[in-house]
Design an enzyme around this catalytic site. Sequence first.
Site, PDB file in Angstrom:
ATOM      1  CG  ASN A   9      -1.694   1.401   1.607  1.00  0.00           C
ATOM      2  OD1 ASN A   9      -1.831   2.269   0.361  1.00  0.00           O
ATOM      3  ND2 ASN A   9      -1.973   1.113   2.063  1.00  0.00           N
ATOM      4  CE  LYS A  11      -0.027   3.748   5.259  1.00  0.00           C
ATOM      5  NZ  LYS A  11      -0.129   3.766   5.957  1.00  0.00           N
ATOM      6  CG  HIS A  97      -5.953   1.607   5.050  1.00  0.00           C
ATOM      7  ND1 HIS A  97      -5.759   2.679   5.288  1.00  0.00           N
ATOM      8  CD2 HIS A  97      -4.849   1.313   4.673  1.00  0.00           C
ATOM      9  CE1 HIS A  97      -4.421   2.532   6.616  1.00  0.00           C
ATOM     10  NE2 HIS A  97      -3.683   1.059   5.990  1.00  0.00           N
ATOM     11  CD  GLU A  99      -3.032   5.448   6.811  1.00  0.00           C
ATOM     12  OE1 GLU A  99      -2.772   5.218   5.793  1.00  0.00           O
ATOM     13  OE2 GLU A  99      -2.230   5.230   7.456  1.00  0.00           O
ATOM     14  CD  GLU A 167      -3.828  -2.483   7.007  1.00  0.00           C
ATOM     15  OE1 GLU A 167      -2.289  -2.702   7.035  1.00  0.00           O
ATOM     16  OE2 GLU A 167      -4.652  -1.823   6.855  1.00  0.00           O
ATOM     17  N   GLY A 173       2.050   2.467  10.574  1.00  0.00           N
ATOM     18  CA  GLY A 173       3.192   3.052  10.480  1.00  0.00           C
ATOM     19  C   GLY A 173       3.704   3.569  12.395  1.00  0.00           C
ATOM     20  CB  SER A 211       4.565  -1.848  12.445  1.00  0.00           C
ATOM     21  OG  SER A 211       4.264  -0.810  12.434  1.00  0.00           O
TER      22      SER A 211
HETATM   23  C1  PEP Z   1      -0.531   0.196   5.728  1.00  0.00           C
HETATM   24  O1  PEP Z   1      -0.766   1.514   5.334  1.00  0.00           O
HETATM   25  O2  PEP Z   1      -1.854  -0.695   5.501  1.00  0.00           O
HETATM   26  C2  PEP Z   1       0.336  -0.229   6.500  1.00  0.00           C
HETATM   27  C3  PEP Z   1       0.383  -1.235   7.436  1.00  0.00           C
HETATM   28  O3  PEP Z   1       1.265   0.963   7.529  1.00  0.00           O
HETATM   29  P1  PEP Z   1       2.552   0.330   8.035  1.00  0.00           P
HETATM   30  O4  PEP Z   1       3.103  -1.568   7.534  1.00  0.00           O
HETATM   31  O5  PEP Z   1       3.023   1.560   7.613  1.00  0.00           O
HETATM   32  O6  PEP Z   1       2.347   0.049   9.242  1.00  0.00           O
END
Ligand code: PEP
Length: 249
Positions: A9, A11, A97, A99, A167, A173, A211
């Site tokens: 992803n 983003k 997601h 976000e 998630e 992040g 992460s």
């Molecule tokens: C994500 O944006 O779905 C995500 C898991 O980000 P990160 O791996 O940076 O934590």
Amino acid sequence: MRRKFIVGNWKMHGLREGGATLASDLAGRMLGAGPVAFDMLLCPPATLLHTVAQAVADAPVKVGGQDCHGKDSGAHTGDIGAPMLADAGCSHVIVGHSERRQGHGELSADVKAKAAAAHRAGLVAIVCVGETEAERDAGRAMDVIARMIDDSVPDGATAANTVVAYEPVWAIGTGRTPTPGDVAAMHSMIRRRLATLVDQPDAVRILYGGSVKPDNAASLLHIDDVDGALVGGASLKADEFWAIAETCR
Ligand code: PEP
């Protein structure tokens, strides 16, 4: 029976040159690797879909959107319809997601409509769910996720058209991850919940996201019921994303 699935992803990162370079690099690695035990999907920003689709056209790498509207078309300035994603070369789209849920006020009912729109367009919907830190601290993580699954997975969902991504919001992040035991318990609960919604729950891929890095990928990806990873930050570097994918080989 469930092939591992490694999803990047990107983003809101990337311009044409860098996006093409990253996608071509990964396409080359997939072509050079021969048979691998995982599927790979790249979800760049909408402006790069065409560029990335062209860059991976000859490789076993799929392309997905990061969001779609719940309607197929209409007066929705700034939004993207699922048929447009399919037309741009996508096979998948991420919906719900955190976000989007947090930054754009999307509710599970909206996510359900988006996943249904994805299905109408012939896309696989990657339905994201995740609890906040406060919900986990309050001991409510399981209940929250069960409810999000019930309310976000649309009628007509199957193992072929739907992937679930767990998630935890507090892990995205941040460099923090749940314990393998917590991930195992959550994924197992999600699969039991899916049994009430889809015909073949054992065939649905359930990804972990939050992460995931090269140094923790093996411990996360080898947990029962973890069928792959949704990767944010580490998907922007070919070496890191490839190292994560390679833990599935
Ligand atoms: C994500 O944006 O779905 C995500 C898991 O980000 P990160 O791996 O940076 O934590």
